[in-house]
Motif scaffolding. Structure first.
Motif, PDB file in Angstrom:
ATOM      1  N   GLN A  74      22.400  36.411  51.000  1.00 30.73           N
ATOM      2  CA  GLN A  74      21.719  36.415  49.703  1.00 30.73           C
ATOM      3  C   GLN A  74      20.560  37.406  49.636  1.00 30.73           C
ATOM      4  OE1 GLN A  74      22.632  34.756  46.946  1.00 30.73           O
ATOM      5  NE2 GLN A  74      24.394  33.880  48.009  1.00 30.73           N
TER       6      GLN A  74
ATOM      7  N   ASP B   7      25.765  29.382  41.046  1.00 32.33           N
ATOM      8  CA  ASP B   7      26.872  30.140  41.629  1.00 32.33           C
ATOM      9  C   ASP B   7      28.154  30.031  40.810  1.00 32.33           C
ATOM     10  OD1 ASP B   7      29.422  30.007  43.655  1.00 32.33           O
ATOM     11  OD2 ASP B   7      27.970  31.517  44.276  1.00 32.33           O
TER      12      ASP B   7
ATOM     13  N   TYR C 232      34.677  34.786  46.628  1.00 27.04           N
ATOM     14  CA  TYR C 232      34.043  35.958  47.235  1.00 27.04           C
ATOM     15  C   TYR C 232      35.113  36.800  47.939  1.00 27.04           C
ATOM     16  CZ  TYR C 232      29.507  33.870  46.313  1.00 27.04           C
ATOM     17  OH  TYR C 232      28.404  33.345  45.691  1.00 27.04           O
TER      18      TYR C 232
ATOM     19  N   LEU D  40      27.492  42.246  49.569  1.00 23.26           N
ATOM     20  CA  LEU D  40      26.566  41.399  50.313  1.00 23.26           C
ATOM     21  C   LEU D  40      26.253  41.975  51.687  1.00 23.26           C
ATOM     22  CD1 LEU D  40      28.113  37.904  49.496  1.00 23.26           C
ATOM     23  CD2 LEU D  40      26.257  39.089  48.307  1.00 23.26           C
TER      24      LEU D  40
ATOM     25  N   ASP E 247      30.174  40.058  46.323  1.00 29.35           N
ATOM     26  CA  ASP E 247      29.664  38.901  45.569  1.00 29.35           C
ATOM     27  C   ASP E 247      30.534  38.652  44.338  1.00 29.35           C
ATOM     28  OD1 ASP E 247      28.076  36.835  44.693  1.00 29.35           O
ATOM     29  OD2 ASP E 247      26.557  38.134  43.800  1.00 29.35           O
TER      30      ASP E 247
ATOM     31  N   TYR F  91      32.288  30.077  48.745  1.00 29.60           N
ATOM     32  CA  TYR F  91      31.078  30.329  49.537  1.00 29.60           C
ATOM     33  C   TYR F  91      30.984  29.403  50.739  1.00 29.60           C
ATOM     34  CZ  TYR F  91      26.412  32.171  50.326  1.00 29.60           C
ATOM     35  OH  TYR F  91      25.318  32.826  50.875  1.00 29.60           O
TER      36      TYR F  91
END
Length: 512
Positions: free
Chosen positions: A187, A245, A250, A283, A309, A338
């Motif tokens: 993140q 989210d 992803y 990411l 992402d 995630y």
């Protein structure tokens, strides 16, 4: 998640701490006192002052092996009693008891501890595993985590609510442990380090007092805890920001290459990452040397993983076209939730990276860009040493290129975390089943050569080390900042809040 010798580092730190008037007890004296003090009577006395359902485990109890299990078999603190509080207030009671009886204490918040400093400890372990409550606040902008929460527990709990927070990429470590040293993770490109988004800390200090720490209350400790917090107290719980989210997927792409593509891959990665300017929708970009004998028995496979992402349909896949043209042995694409984000980068709960009771020879160095010549030398050294000792084929040489825009959006002077100009983490790891393997000296030499090559590839920069990856022999400046004012300020705060150096068992700023 690396060269002065440990002796040189310790000597330098003691000279410097004396200059600032900080008088510290000897570690041998603490160990002798704790050996005399910790016994069956100690267990009974601690039980009598606990107010919650606290578990106390001694060497003769059935749960002893579980209570004292360690990631690093070759670096083991001398735990004489393990106390597992089930409420935060009992942490302070344990510390006050230990102080009254001159017993050393050591808080374990779950997972890895790579530093040699831990081996010097002897006394009471404060096992935080039962402090694992997670509570999302009604506004869904922050959540509260107790000090024993695992990273994977935070990820899974928040995912069920459509939320994410900043965590590390290894599921078997705590949430707060990495945050005390900054806290790199997926993140950070959008939001910054884990420590950048902590709102409040509930802390037990060296004297056993329980206090609140935030930007307005105890602001000096607020600065110190975000980057060097393991030197100043035990975090029993904390509040941190969370973000929506919406249960998206992803995209992850993994390439495999052999040595004929090696240099071109690193050149392409340098262009992709842009010396710290990578778009945070990507990411991270991770590389790994590892033996895959189904592909080659004489040279390491180079794996490269890209994480996006969002799902593949949304990803800027064209950015990866240069890597498609470098003769990969394979290209694998997946979309995952995630909750599985750490799996493709080797940090899943059941991964070898999380397996306990092994011996590890580790080293690290931080980089801004990849020096392709240095990386080729590291790769050739890897192949040379594996040919000499094929039994070391499980050795991992990992490079981690997170997006860093969010990290750089915070002012470096606003927290104790010193390395916001470092764009890449590296990690060397040779794993053994025992602490007496005859190849350990060979692995240590290999580690030293690899770290030296990383640092030689950036001759104008001083060596730096992410403190959560540090093994204990690196320079204090490399871990806590080359600016003289940083160590000066940390030592002044140490003198104020922990003059007896009770928190000295994890890469301490003032070694005992």
């Amino acid at each position: 998640m690396w060269y002065l010798s440990l002796l040189a580092v310790s000597a330098l730190a003691l000279v410097q701490s004396f200059a600032f008037g900080l008088v510290l007890p000897s570690d041998e004296a603490q160990i002798r006192r704790s050996k005399r003090s910790v016994n069956a009577q100690t267990q009974q006395e601690i039980a009598s002052v606990m107010k919650c359902n606290t578990t106390i485990v001694g060497p003769s109890d059935p749960g002893w092996a579980n209570a004292t299990e360690r990631y690093m078999q070759n670096i083991r603190p001398q735990v004489q009693l393990s106390v597992r509080p089930s409420c935060e207030q009992d942490v302070a009671r344990i510390v006050r008891y230990a102080n009254r009886h001159n017993i050393a204490f050591y808080a374990v918040s779950r997972g890895h501890s790579l530093t040699t400093d831990a081996a010097r400890f002897a006394g009471i372990e404060i096992d935080m595993r039962n402090l694992n409550r997670i509570r999302v606040n009604p506004n869904k902008r922050t959540a509260e985590f107790q000090g024993g929460v695992y990273g994977y527990e935070a990820i899974n709990n928040l995912w069920d609510k459509g939320l994410v927070t900043a965590t590390g990429t290894c599921s078997c470590v705590s949430l707060i442990g990495p945050a005390l040293g900054g806290g790199h993770g997926l993140q950070q490109g959008k939001h910054g380090l884990t420590s950048d988004h902590i709102v409040n800390l509930n802390v037990v200090l060296a004297d056993g007092s329980a206090i609140r720490v935030n930007e307005k209350t105890n602001p000096d400790l607020w600065w110190a805890f975000r980057g060097a917090g393991h030197n100043f107290g035990i975090v029993t719980s904390f509040e941190s920001k969370v973000w929506p989210d919406n249960f998206k997927r992803y995209f992850v792409r993994t390439y495999q290459y052999l040595g004929n593509s090696h240099d071109a891959v690193f050149e392409a990665v340098n262009r992709f990452q842009g010396n710290g300017t990578l778009d945070p929708s990507w990411l991270a970009s991770f590389g790994l040397y590892a033996m895959n004998t189904t592909l080659s028995t004489t040279e390491a496979t180079l794996y490269w993983v890209f994480l996006y992402d969002g799902p593949k349909t949304d990803a800027a896949v064209a950015a990866l076209k240069p890597f498609d043209q470098l003769h990969p042995l394979s290209i694998d694409d997946i979309d995952i939730p995630y909750t599985e984000i750490n799996t493709p980068i080797g940090g899943a709960l059941n991964s070898s990276l999380c397996e306990p009771n092994k011996s590890h020879i580790v080293g690290t160095a931080n980089l801004q860009v990849y020096n392709v010549t240095a990386q080729r030398a590291i790769y050739d050294l890897y192949n040379q040493n594996i040919r000499q000792h094929p039994e070391l084929g499980g050795t991992r040489v990992l490079v981690e290129g997170y997006a860093v825009r969010g990290v750089k959006s915070f002012k470096s002077e606003d927290s104790a975390y010193p390395l916001r100009d470092d764009n890449i983490l590296t990690y060397f790891d040779v794993r053994f089943d025992t602490a007496s393997d005859p190849l350990i000296p060979f692995a240590q030499k290999w580690r030293n050569q690899t770290v030296d090559l990383w640092n030689a590839g950036q001759p104008t920069r001083p060596p730096t080390t992410y403190v959560n990856y540090a093994a204990g022999y690196e320079s204090l400046e490399g871990r806590y900042g080359v600016e003289a004012w940083r160590l000066k300020r940390l030592r002044q705060l140490k003198r104020k809040y922990d003059s007896k150096n009770r928190f000295a068992w994890y890469n301490p700023i003032v070694p005992v």
